[in-house]
Design an enzyme around this catalytic site. Structure first.
Site, mmCIF file in Angstrom:
data_model
loop_
_atom_site.group_PDB
_atom_site.id
_atom_site.type_symbol
_atom_site.label_atom_id
_atom_site.label_comp_id
_atom_site.label_asym_id
_atom_site.label_seq_id
_atom_site.Cartn_x
_atom_site.Cartn_y
_atom_site.Cartn_z
ATOM 1 N N LYS A 118 -7.021 -10.937 -8.463
ATOM 2 C CA LYS A 118 -7.849 -9.395 -8.407
ATOM 3 C C LYS A 118 -8.604 -9.247 -9.426
ATOM 4 O O LYS A 118 -9.510 -8.529 -9.430
ATOM 5 C CB LYS A 118 -6.543 -8.587 -8.261
ATOM 6 C CG LYS A 118 -5.922 -8.591 -7.041
ATOM 7 C CD LYS A 118 -4.798 -7.523 -6.628
ATOM 8 C CE LYS A 118 -4.459 -7.545 -4.952
ATOM 9 N NZ LYS A 118 -3.483 -6.599 -4.805
ATOM 10 N N LYS A 173 -5.582 -15.332 2.037
ATOM 11 C CA LYS A 173 -4.421 -14.516 2.674
ATOM 12 C C LYS A 173 -5.252 -13.179 3.281
ATOM 13 O O LYS A 173 -6.064 -12.764 2.763
ATOM 14 C CB LYS A 173 -3.645 -14.313 1.306
ATOM 15 C CG LYS A 173 -2.567 -13.159 1.703
ATOM 16 C CD LYS A 173 -1.759 -12.967 0.569
ATOM 17 C CE LYS A 173 -1.984 -11.214 -0.159
ATOM 18 N NZ LYS A 173 -1.915 -10.207 0.741
ATOM 19 N N LYS A 219 -5.056 -6.271 2.655
ATOM 20 C CA LYS A 219 -5.636 -4.781 2.957
ATOM 21 C C LYS A 219 -6.885 -4.909 2.128
ATOM 22 O O LYS A 219 -8.121 -4.257 2.638
ATOM 23 C CB LYS A 219 -4.602 -3.733 2.339
ATOM 24 C CG LYS A 219 -3.311 -3.570 3.531
ATOM 25 C CD LYS A 219 -2.992 -2.384 2.944
ATOM 26 C CE LYS A 219 -1.251 -2.680 2.602
ATOM 27 N NZ LYS A 219 -0.816 -2.977 1.455
#
Ligand code: ATP
Ligand code: MG
Length: 328
Positions: free
Chosen positions: A111, A191, A194
């Site tokens: 991230k 993966k 969202k």
């Protein structure tokens, strides 16, 4: 009875990975265990987001969790920021967590690499708050997808370090995975997430499901219909594991390996089974969306129930760490 804890971020619409990897287990476990399920809004602000949308998304995620089958009569559903003990315990845990462990978490590195200009302490600290979420209820079982396994290892490490330093207070929580522990995005690259926008939503219509599935990547080594395929490396087959009964799945796997069924036909079976599983969820979502006040009441009652447990466990942790008790 062992306690179960798990959370989902209001960072977008729930998708097939969330459902098959985690929510399906949430629903299954509520009949057997004391379950605490949480919309983790404090986690969702560790990444870029719109403040104007946060409250609406939080309520909407609660509606989705209920629509997926979580029953407030059986499990406690609540919003993380409504129970302030989560962040207080996270602070205590910060002081037993080695910085190096946080820096090597894969999810932090992923991230952070997507948002180099704005890496916050919150993003780094995410797994400590997660450990607090679970251990505030002395949660022992944590139904999650595979991407959370490393964070759970760290939760155990934090519990161990706390107990070693201050005395036995916390259990060591275990991840509980499903057969669909890691569903990939339909491009077969990362993966399904969202925040990556590579999802099939849990609330997708049959048309949306098919539009997403038709071009989805399967076994990339399989070029022509007659080539034998390998279900073990096929993301679509991973999804079958949650939505297609075992017997039919074995049949499809055998036909794929023998080059007797093409990927489009295999996807058609999946699309049908997906719709059969998701149609009742869509319908419950529609009904509940019309009753936001009822959902808010469920969340308020959930937070109230949580606070009873949370205050007690936080009190134990504070006492073990030697803080002056309030009012003394
Ligand atoms: P974000 O991209 O914002 O992190 P997410 O899609 O990863 O969102 P989370 O709210 O972080 O969703 O995770 C909710 C639960 O769903 C967790 O238990 C997580 O492990 C599980 N999960 C998320 N993505 C997948 C996936 N692709 N396959 C299986 N389980 C998943
Ligand atoms: Mg996630």
């Amino acid at each position: 009875m062992s306690r179960v804890f798990s959370g989902i971020q209001p960072s977008g619409q729930a998708h097939l990975g969330n459902y098959a990897g985690a929510l399906a287990n949430w629903v299954r476990l509520q009949d057997e265990y004391e379950c605490f399920y949480c919309v983790v809004d404090y986690h969702a602000v560790t990444q870029p987001y719109e403040a104007a949308d946060l409250a609406g998304r939080t309520l909407d995620m609660a509606v989705s969790v209920l629509a997926a089958g979580v029953d407030p009569e059986k499990a406690t559903l609540f919003v993380q920021s409504a129970v302030p003990e989560h962040t207080e315990l996270a602070w205590l845990f910060n002081c037993v967590t080695p910085l190096g462990e946080l820096e090597r978490q894969t999810q932090f590195k992923d991230k952070a690499s997507r948002n180099r200009k704005n890496i916050t302490a919150g993003l780094l600290d995410y797994p400590v708050l997660q450990a607090a979420d679970i251990l505030l209820y002395k949660g022992e079982l944590v139904p999650v997808g595979e991407d959370q396994v490393q964070h759970l290892e760290l939760s155990r490490e934090i519990a161990r370090r706390f107990n070693a330093r201050f005395g036995e207070v916390f259990p060591e929580p275990q991840a509980l995975l499903t057969g669909a522990k890691r569903i990939l995005g339909l491009d077969g690259q990362a993966k399904m997430s969202k925040s990556l926008g590579n999802t099939v939503d849990m609330l997708a219509t049959p048309e949306e499901i098919w539009d997403a599935l038709r071009p989805a990547v399967t076994d990339t080594a399989r070029v022509r219909l007659k080539d034998p395929g390998d279900p073990e490396v096929c993301n679509v087959f991973t999804i079958h594991q949650s939505f297609t009964p075992e017997e039919k799945r074995d049949e499809l796997a055998a036909a794929c390996r023998a080059g007797e069924i093409g990927c489009i036909d295999c996807k058609k079976v999946l699309a049908e089974n997906l719709d059969a599983a998701l149609a009742p969820i869509r319908e419950r979502y529609r009904q509940l969306s019309e009753k936001p006040d009822e959902v808010r009441q469920i969340l308020a009652a959930g937070a109230e129930r949580c606070r009873g447990v949370a205050r007690e466990v936080l009190g134990e942790a504070r006492e073990a760490m030697g803080f002056l008790a309030p009012g003394e």
